[in-house]
Design an enzyme around this catalytic site. Sequence first.
Site, PDB file in Angstrom:
ATOM      1  N   GLU A 147      12.490  -9.408   2.310  1.00  0.00           N
ATOM      2  CA  GLU A 147      11.699  -7.994   2.532  1.00  0.00           C
ATOM      3  C   GLU A 147      12.652  -7.025   2.468  1.00  0.00           C
ATOM      4  OE1 GLU A 147      10.290  -6.732   6.897  1.00  0.00           O
ATOM      5  OE2 GLU A 147      10.706  -8.747   6.928  1.00  0.00           O
TER       6      GLU A 147
ATOM      7  N   TYR B 260      10.871   9.144   1.745  1.00  0.00           N
ATOM      8  CA  TYR B 260      10.755   8.236   0.826  1.00  0.00           C
ATOM      9  C   TYR B 260      11.655   8.486  -0.412  1.00  0.00           C
ATOM     10  CZ  TYR B 260       7.571   6.095   3.900  1.00  0.00           C
ATOM     11  OH  TYR B 260       6.616   5.370   5.009  1.00  0.00           O
TER      12      TYR B 260
ATOM     13  N   ASN C 157       8.122  -5.589  -0.845  1.00  0.00           N
ATOM     14  CA  ASN C 157       8.014  -4.446   0.186  1.00  0.00           C
ATOM     15  C   ASN C 157       6.499  -4.343   0.357  1.00  0.00           C
ATOM     16  OD1 ASN C 157       7.575  -1.923   1.438  1.00  0.00           O
ATOM     17  ND2 ASN C 157       9.119  -0.816  -0.183  1.00  0.00           N
TER      18      ASN C 157
ATOM     19  N   HIS D 191      12.527  -2.686   2.409  1.00  0.00           N
ATOM     20  CA  HIS D 191      12.001  -1.248   2.986  1.00  0.00           C
ATOM     21  C   HIS D 191      13.106  -0.307   2.583  1.00  0.00           C
ATOM     22  CE1 HIS D 191       9.241  -3.370   5.441  1.00  0.00           C
ATOM     23  NE2 HIS D 191      10.417  -4.124   5.783  1.00  0.00           N
TER      24      HIS D 191
ATOM     25  N   ALA E 131       3.129  -0.958   5.165  1.00  0.00           N
ATOM     26  CA  ALA E 131       2.498  -0.711   6.148  1.00  0.00           C
ATOM     27  C   ALA E 131       2.080  -2.347   6.747  1.00  0.00           C
ATOM     28  CB  ALA E 131       1.613   0.176   6.443  1.00  0.00           C
TER      29      ALA E 131
ATOM     30  N   ARG F 168      13.205   4.472  12.738  1.00  0.00           N
ATOM     31  CA  ARG F 168      11.823   5.399  12.556  1.00  0.00           C
ATOM     32  C   ARG F 168      10.792   5.269  13.959  1.00  0.00           C
ATOM     33  NH1 ARG F 168       9.077   4.709   7.100  1.00  0.00           N
ATOM     34  NH2 ARG F 168       8.092   6.478   7.731  1.00  0.00           N
TER      35      ARG F 168
ATOM     36  N   ARG G 274       4.994  11.163  -2.175  1.00  0.00           N
ATOM     37  CA  ARG G 274       4.345  10.836  -0.919  1.00  0.00           C
ATOM     38  C   ARG G 274       5.553  11.077  -0.062  1.00  0.00           C
ATOM     39  NH1 ARG G 274       4.023   5.588   2.252  1.00  0.00           N
ATOM     40  NH2 ARG G 274       3.164   6.191   4.159  1.00  0.00           N
TER      41      ARG G 274
ATOM     42  N   PRO H 206       0.828  -1.095  -0.075  1.00  0.00           N
ATOM     43  CA  PRO H 206      -0.019  -0.201   0.038  1.00  0.00           C
ATOM     44  C   PRO H 206       0.656   1.309  -0.048  1.00  0.00           C
ATOM     45  CG  PRO H 206      -0.083  -1.098   2.285  1.00  0.00           C
ATOM     46  CD  PRO H 206       0.514  -1.930   1.268  1.00  0.00           C
ATOM     47  N   ASN H 207       0.401   2.279  -0.586  1.00  0.00           N
ATOM     48  CA  ASN H 207       0.906   3.627  -0.985  1.00  0.00           C
ATOM     49  C   ASN H 207       2.368   3.542  -1.695  1.00  0.00           C
ATOM     50  OD1 ASN H 207      -1.053   4.795   0.615  1.00  0.00           O
ATOM     51  ND2 ASN H 207      -0.518   3.921   2.446  1.00  0.00           N
TER      52      ASN H 207
END
Length: 151
Positions: free
Chosen positions: A100, A24, A76, A102, A79, A109, A19, A11-12
Amino acid sequence: MGPTVYVINGPNLNLLGSREPDTYGRATLADVEALCREACERHGFGLDFRQSNHEGDLVSWIQEAGASGAVGVVLNAAAYTHTSIALLDAVAAVAVPVIEVHITNVHAREPFRRTSYLSKAAKGVICGFGPLGYALAIAGLAGLQTQGDRS
């Protein structure tokens, strides 16, 4: 074209470049796809690049990658990394390695981002390298294939 790497984005990530660019970066998802395509070509792999804001799509695509005998999955989950037992179960269920990824260093964070359900079943985790992390994951899959390690 050789065996396929699935790159699955959650998502996103369709909003990359616009964004929160201070967090990012300014690279778009199309830029990430081009980087992945180049990395796959270097290793003789085909690329299946996808993005969805829907958890079920991601689960189905991971299962599809496993059923197709893909080289592996670069995931990725965004969330969903921190919330999805369904994705954990999908990653654990497939007989192909899942890396995985990111874009940011999730450990630097918010505290909730330091918990990953996926890490329990992923072959490896790459974070904090921006879009380059995707290319590093593809290189990692190539190395695993060379070593004959597909789990």
